[in-house]
Design an enzyme around this catalytic site. Structure first.
Site, short mmCIF file in Angstrom:
data_model
loop_
_atom_site.label_atom_id
_atom_site.label_comp_id
_atom_site.label_asym_id
_atom_site.label_seq_id
_atom_site.Cartn_x
_atom_site.Cartn_y
_atom_site.Cartn_z
N ARG A 246 0.87 -1.17 0.00
CA ARG A 246 0.00 0.00 0.00
C ARG A 246 0.91 1.22 0.00
NH1 ARG A 246 -3.50 -2.76 -1.45
NH2 ARG A 246 -5.56 -3.14 -0.57
N GLU A 275 -3.42 7.79 -3.74
CA GLU A 275 -3.98 7.34 -5.03
C GLU A 275 -5.30 8.04 -5.32
OE1 GLU A 275 -4.15 3.04 -5.31
OE2 GLU A 275 -2.09 2.87 -4.62
N HIS A 293 -1.64 0.54 -9.73
CA HIS A 293 -2.25 -0.43 -8.81
C HIS A 293 -2.90 -1.59 -9.58
CE1 HIS A 293 -3.92 -0.75 -4.45
NE2 HIS A 293 -3.70 -1.94 -4.96
P1 NAP Z 1 -0.82 -11.73 4.40
O1 NAP Z 1 -0.75 -13.16 3.95
O2 NAP Z 1 -1.71 -11.37 5.54
O3 NAP Z 1 0.67 -11.23 4.68
C1 NAP Z 1 0.97 -10.05 5.33
C2 NAP Z 1 2.20 -10.30 6.20
O4 NAP Z 1 2.63 -9.06 6.77
C3 NAP Z 1 1.93 -11.27 7.34
O5 NAP Z 1 2.98 -12.21 7.38
C4 NAP Z 1 1.94 -10.37 8.56
O6 NAP Z 1 2.39 -10.98 9.73
C5 NAP Z 1 2.93 -9.32 8.14
N1 NAP Z 1 2.80 -8.11 8.96
C6 NAP Z 1 1.68 -7.51 9.42
N2 NAP Z 1 1.98 -6.43 10.13
C7 NAP Z 1 3.33 -6.34 10.14
C8 NAP Z 1 4.25 -5.44 10.74
N3 NAP Z 1 3.83 -4.41 11.47
N4 NAP Z 1 5.57 -5.66 10.55
C9 NAP Z 1 6.00 -6.72 9.83
N5 NAP Z 1 5.18 -7.61 9.25
C10 NAP Z 1 3.85 -7.42 9.39
O7 NAP Z 1 -1.30 -10.80 3.20
P2 NAP Z 1 -0.96 -10.95 1.65
O8 NAP Z 1 -2.06 -11.67 0.96
O9 NAP Z 1 0.43 -11.42 1.48
O10 NAP Z 1 -1.09 -9.40 1.21
C11 NAP Z 1 -0.24 -8.42 1.75
C12 NAP Z 1 -0.70 -7.03 1.36
O11 NAP Z 1 -0.46 -6.81 -0.01
C13 NAP Z 1 -2.22 -6.78 1.50
O12 NAP Z 1 -2.56 -6.39 2.81
C14 NAP Z 1 -2.49 -5.68 0.50
O13 NAP Z 1 -2.42 -4.41 1.12
C15 NAP Z 1 -1.35 -5.81 -0.50
N6 NAP Z 1 -1.81 -6.22 -1.84
C16 NAP Z 1 -1.65 -5.38 -2.89
C17 NAP Z 1 -2.01 -5.78 -4.16
C18 NAP Z 1 -1.85 -4.87 -5.34
O14 NAP Z 1 -2.66 -4.91 -6.25
N7 NAP Z 1 -0.82 -4.04 -5.38
C19 NAP Z 1 -2.57 -7.05 -4.37
C20 NAP Z 1 -2.72 -7.89 -3.28
C21 NAP Z 1 -2.33 -7.48 -2.01
P3 NAP Z 1 1.49 -12.02 10.59
O15 NAP Z 1 1.82 -13.35 9.99
O16 NAP Z 1 1.97 -11.86 11.99
O17 NAP Z 1 0.05 -11.62 10.40
C1 GLV Z 2 -5.16 -5.15 -3.82
O1 GLV Z 2 -4.48 -4.18 -3.65
C2 GLV Z 2 -5.66 -5.97 -2.77
O2 GLV Z 2 -5.46 -5.65 -1.59
O3 GLV Z 2 -6.32 -6.98 -3.11
#
Ligand code: NAP
Ligand code: GLV
Ligand code: GLV
Length: 333
Positions: A246, A275, A293
């Protein structure tokens, strides 16, 4: 035999933007469905206007579903976000009113990790600059000194946020023989670390040792401006930063200045602090690759996200536990 008809009223849902099929058809099979037709993100006044009498809301990561919007949802049972990230929703306010919030994790993991790696490669090998150069008829013949960039293979990748997408990036990086360091709130299991050849490393060391740093944390109060002047100064002058998490995880002005001044070498960004605005200094620099994005934007993944977002809403409104509740505690009576 007694037949009880508990559902006397047809339920209604509001969808803040056209989403791919099969999402809308699935919803229409169960509910009265109002799909907003505008091609720009919904504003808060428009949300307030529509949330008043619906049972379900299917919204996007652009939509400000804050405490006021939630309070205006008199009949609201579920807010289904068409995204994995849910920082646009005041989850605490929803939980206080026993309103379920759901998201779409998992289906977009590999698509998003593919794109993060694409940004990494594009920034390292100057692909966007090279494309503009070739189109502008500036290619006058092979040149030993033309557009030299950074190698990716064999280099050190620092992954910040080692959840689903962060780990999927590590799998891709292994194919490029990269050394993988990671930092996350929770240390991965020994088995996962061994399988991914990834080493849990304090943030300061990640900044100091990585050739590439890729961000995969959710946006929370703890991760806002995780990367600012001090962290950028700890990085190598050859370092490349990739952000598909983000925008506000990075202090964008600090990053733009670091890229301009050579504090770090380059960046690949899919997300921005405000954004759809893009910081003008960032946009003026050649050493940054910008994308609007789109990390999860493949035909298949966006369609699967629509299906899951619809399923979450259908289950929640039928009183069943949806597959992906963000606040399952809202389910307990
Ligand atoms: P996820 O599986 O929940 O992974 C997020 C990781 O970040 C988890 O391991 C979490 O730890 C860790 N975390 C949370 N808070 C933290 C902190 N303060 N310091 C260090 N690590 C921390 O989520 P994901 O599916 O991988 O997605 C991650 C993020 O990508 C989403 O939240 C979203 O904002 C973004 N995203 C963007 C796009 C795009 O289009 N650009 C697409 C998809 C996702 P824990 O294991 O302890 O919970
Ligand atoms: C995209 O940014 C998502 O969080 O799915
Ligand atoms: C480059 O094209 C080479 O042949 O080395």
């Amino acid at each position: 035999m007694t037949v009880t008809n508990i559902q006397t009223r047809r339920m209604n849902v509001y969808v803040t933007r056209q989403i791919p099929e099969p999402g809308i058809s699935m919803l229409k099979a169960h509910f009265g469905v109002d799909v907003r037709q505008a091609k720009t993100p919904i504003s808060k006044p428009e949300l307030l206007e529509h949330v008043g009498d619906v049972d379900g809301l299917l919204c996007l990561l652009t939509d400000p579903v804050d405490a006021e919007v939630i309070a205006a949802g008199n009949n609201l049972v579920c807010i289904s976000n068409y995204a994995v990230g849910f920082n646009n929703i005041d989850v605490r306010a929803a939980t206080e009113r026993n309103i379920l919030v759901t998201n779409t994790p998992g289906v977009l993991t590999d698509t998003t990790a593919d794109f993060a790696f694409a940004l990494l490669l594009a920034a390292a090998r100057r692909i966007v600059e090279a494309d503009a150069f070739a189109r502008a008829s500036k290619f006058n013949g092979w040149d030993p000194m033309l557009m030299l960039g950074q190698d990716v293979h064999g280099k050190t990748l620092g992954i910040v946020g080692f959840g689903k997408i962060g780990q999927a990036l590590a799998r891709r990086a292994r194919g490029f023989d990269m050394r993988i360091l990671y930092y996350s709130r929770t240390k991965a299991s020994d088995e996962d670390e061994a399988a991914l050849a990834a080493t849990f490393t304090p943030l300061e060391r990640i900044f100091a040792e990585s050739d590439f740093i890729s961000l995969h944390v959710p946006l929370t109060e703890q991760t806002r401006h995780l990367i600012s002047h001090d962290q950028l100064r700890m990085m190598k002058p050859t370092a490349i930063l990739v952000n598909t998490s983000r925008g506000p995880v990075v202090d964008e002005q600090a990053l733009a200045e670091a890229l301009r001044d050579g504090t770090i070498a380059a960046a690949g960004l899919d997300v921005f602090e405000d954004e759809p605005e893009v910081n003008p200094l960032l946009a003026s620099l050649p050493n940054v690759v910008l994308a609007p994005h789109i990390a999860s934007a493949s035909h298949r993944t966006r369609s699967l996200m629509a299906k899951i977002a619809a399923e979450n809403l259908i289950d929640a409104l039928a009183g069943r536990r949806p597959r992906f509740p963000v606040n399952p505690e809202a389910l307990t009576e």
